[in-house]
Scaffold this active site. Structure first.
Site, PDB file in Angstrom:
ATOM      1  N   PHE A  79       0.897  -0.997   0.532  1.00 47.53           N
ATOM      2  CA  PHE A  79      -0.132  -0.317   0.090  1.00 47.53           C
ATOM      3  C   PHE A  79       0.989   0.450   0.122  1.00 47.53           C
ATOM      4  O   PHE A  79       1.966   1.297   1.157  1.00 47.53           O
ATOM      5  CB  PHE A  79      -1.193   0.147   1.047  1.00 47.53           C
ATOM      6  CG  PHE A  79      -1.843   1.325   0.985  1.00 47.53           C
ATOM      7  CD1 PHE A  79      -3.236   1.135  -0.010  1.00 47.53           C
ATOM      8  CD2 PHE A  79      -1.609   1.944   1.697  1.00 47.53           C
ATOM      9  CE1 PHE A  79      -4.192   2.646   0.332  1.00 47.53           C
ATOM     10  CE2 PHE A  79      -2.596   3.534   1.840  1.00 47.53           C
ATOM     11  CZ  PHE A  79      -3.816   4.029   1.007  1.00 47.53           C
TER      12      PHE A  79
ATOM     13  N   ASP B 272       9.735   1.971   2.060  1.00 48.24           N
ATOM     14  CA  ASP B 272       8.590   2.894   2.476  1.00 48.24           C
ATOM     15  C   ASP B 272       8.068   2.903   3.888  1.00 48.24           C
ATOM     16  O   ASP B 272       7.358   1.892   4.079  1.00 48.24           O
ATOM     17  CB  ASP B 272       6.780   2.804   1.743  1.00 48.24           C
ATOM     18  CG  ASP B 272       6.004   3.175   2.096  1.00 48.24           C
ATOM     19  OD1 ASP B 272       5.874   4.299   2.904  1.00 48.24           O
ATOM     20  OD2 ASP B 272       4.550   3.263   1.496  1.00 48.24           O
TER      21      ASP B 272
ATOM     22  N   LYS C  94       2.769   9.972   8.526  1.00 52.73           N
ATOM     23  CA  LYS C  94       2.025   8.972   9.596  1.00 52.73           C
ATOM     24  C   LYS C  94       2.261   9.679  10.849  1.00 52.73           C
ATOM     25  O   LYS C  94       2.123  10.909  11.120  1.00 52.73           O
ATOM     26  CB  LYS C  94       1.822   7.756   9.410  1.00 52.73           C
ATOM     27  CG  LYS C  94       1.310   7.414   8.878  1.00 52.73           C
ATOM     28  CD  LYS C  94       0.238   6.124   8.898  1.00 52.73           C
ATOM     29  CE  LYS C  94      -1.081   5.607   8.227  1.00 52.73           C
ATOM     30  NZ  LYS C  94      -0.580   4.846   6.468  1.00 52.73           N
TER      31      LYS C  94
HETATM   32  C1  LIG Z   1      -1.412   5.318   4.818  1.00 50.24           C
HETATM   33  C2  LIG Z   1       0.183   5.220   4.245  1.00 50.24           C
HETATM   34  C3  LIG Z   1       0.468   5.952   3.056  1.00 50.24           C
HETATM   35  C4  LIG Z   1      -0.449   6.910   2.324  1.00 50.24           C
HETATM   36  O1  LIG Z   1      -0.628   7.712   3.609  1.00 50.24           O
HETATM   37  P1  LIG Z   1      -1.662   9.288   3.451  1.00 50.24           P
HETATM   38  O2  LIG Z   1      -1.082   9.815   4.071  1.00 50.24           O
HETATM   39  O3  LIG Z   1      -2.712   7.957   3.101  1.00 50.24           O
HETATM   40  O4  LIG Z   1      -1.370   9.325   1.271  1.00 50.24           O
HETATM   41  C5  LIG Z   1       1.827   5.329   1.994  1.00 50.24           C
HETATM   42  N1  LIG Z   1       2.430   4.229   2.596  1.00 50.24           N
HETATM   43  C6  LIG Z   1       2.243   3.084   3.425  1.00 50.24           C
HETATM   44  C7  LIG Z   1       2.986   2.060   3.704  1.00 50.24           C
HETATM   45  C8  LIG Z   1       0.917   4.114   4.681  1.00 50.24           C
HETATM   46  O5  LIG Z   1       1.399   2.981   5.100  1.00 50.24           O
END
Ligand SMILES: *Cc1c(COP(=O)(O)O)cnc(C)c1O
Length: 401
Positions: A127, A214, A243
């Site tokens: 994701f 990520d 986050k």
């Molecule tokens: C939540 C998340 C995103 C997206 O972040 P947003 O602030 O909602 O755009 C991208 N990568 C990972 C691993 C995430 O957990």
């Protein structure tokens, strides 16, 4: 009728205030928060030092734009570089934007090497966000469906499978980078094997690819180190963050090292809000508090305790497939779709999350104390036990006419 667009199947509760790991709704009912705004509020709610830092900065300066120097942004970049061992930072406002910056860096890097159609290796169950490029990188049909045509230039392989990445390296000359979550969050709290990151680093070195991790969800102390890659002792070239970085004040960052750190030139990328004084003050306060209150140490101890207790207390239950995670990023995979546990827990004053239908995901604030973890266990274990008993109980016989 609400005038809010219908993008979320929301739970029937709205919170009025919070303190530490606790939230209160309008009726005064108290909830133990084991979601923390989806791995965002590491300091918990209304942390006094965090609140004081926000108040102070709000009264001084909130926003000026990146047309001018921003001292707090420079300070935050220095801090992130020192904590990660990397070099430069681009600031934005969210995780998908941090990933967009990473994808743009990879493409620039490819074009510099005269690869006209650069591609990025991405993972199944990954994701990376909801923008068009990041949903294309995401390994979930649910996220992509309806938004075609997708952005091209992604090659997908199974997660935690080095041989699959090597096969791509042998057959695809357009690849310039790998983008991966070391601990897949939305995909079900999936962990990789011990040598995976080192193996990826070696493949990237051998082929001149960028290693892009990520850490939007796994970063900022959640796994017990500042960044999950630090458990493996291998440095990435690019690391998107968001986050937990601002404890709820929106801020994202794309951290880079080596050649990737120097690719953007003025005009190549930008953000109106990105790294404004208010967001940077929030992030600097978050970093200082995580460090001074030893919250990463707490995440290790409490995470080990919770996983151990879940394993012990659920040992006799049939239907628990695996209990996994690192620090305070915990997944309990069951044999059955278990979304109903979220509403059942809510009724009992506990916030938990279920992802990919059958994984109970816990992302509590890093400030959670042992007594609070015990309350979490005392509420959640019986719910899971009863749920599993219902699943394995023989179904009532059909009424015969
Ligand atoms: C939540 C998340 C995103 C997206 O972040 P947003 O602030 O909602 O755009 C991208 N990568 C990972 C691993 C995430 O957990």
């Amino acid at each position: 009728m609400t005038h809010v667009m219908n993008t979320y199947a929301r739970l029937p509760v709205a919170f009025e205030r919070g303190e530490g790991v606790w939230l209160w709704d309008a009726a005064g009912k108290r909830y133990l928060d084991a979601v923390a705004g989806i791995a965002v509020c590491g300091l918990g709610h209304s942390h006094p030092r965090f609140v004081a830092a926000l108040r102070e900065q709000a009264g001084r300066l909130v926003h000026t734009s990146n047309l001018y120097g921003i001292t707090l942004q420079e300070r935050l970049a220095d801090r992130l570089a020192a904590l990660s061992g990397m070099e430069n930072v681009f600031f934005c406002n969210s995780g998908c934007e941090a990933n967009e910056a990473a994808i743009k860096l990879a493409r620039l890097y490819g074009h510099e090497r005269e690869i006209e159609s650069p591609a990025i290796v991405v993972m199944e169950k990954a994701f990376h966000g909801r923008t068009i490029a990041t949903l294309s990188a995401t390994g979930s049909r649910k996220v992509q469906a309806g938004f075609e045509p997708l952005v091209t230039g992604f090659v997908r392989v199974p997660f935690d499978d080095l041989a699959a990445v090597k096969r791509v390296a042998e057959s695809n000359r357009n690849v310039v980078a790998v983008l991966v979550e070391l601990l897949q969050g939305e995909g079900g709290v999936n962990v990789c094997h011990e040598g995976y990151l080192r193996g990826l680093r070696e493949i990237c070195e051998a082929h001149g690819w960028l290693l892009m991790l990520d850490e939007v969800q796994s970063g900022m102390g959640r796994t017990g180190r500042w960044f999950a890659f630090q458990h493996a002792g291998v440095l990435p070239d690019v690391m998107p963050l968001a986050k937990g970085l601002g404890n709820g004040v929106p801020i994202g960052a794309c951290v880079a090292a080596g050649p990737a750190a120097k690719l953007f030139k003025p005009g190549g990328h930008g953000s109106t809000f990105g790294g404004n004084p208010f967001a940077c003050a929030a992030a600097l306060a978050t970093l200082a508090i995580i460090e001074e209150e030893r919250l990463m140490e707490n995440a290790v101890v409490l995470g080990d305790y919770l996983r151990g207790e879940f394993a012990r207390r659920l040992a006799a239950s049939k239907g628990v497939r695996e209990i996994r995670g690192r620090g305070l990023m915990i997944g309990i995979e069951l044999d059955y779709p278990c979304g109903e546990l979220v509403t059942q827990a809510l009724e009992l004053g506990l916030l938990v999350n279920v992802t990919v239908d059958n994984v109970v995901r816990l992302l509590p604030p890093l400030v959670m104390r042992r007594e609070e973890a015990d309350e979490l266990l005392a509420t959640l274990v019986p719910l899971i036990t009863a749920f599993l008993e219902r699943q394995s109980a023989p179904q009532p016989a059909m009424q015969s006419a």
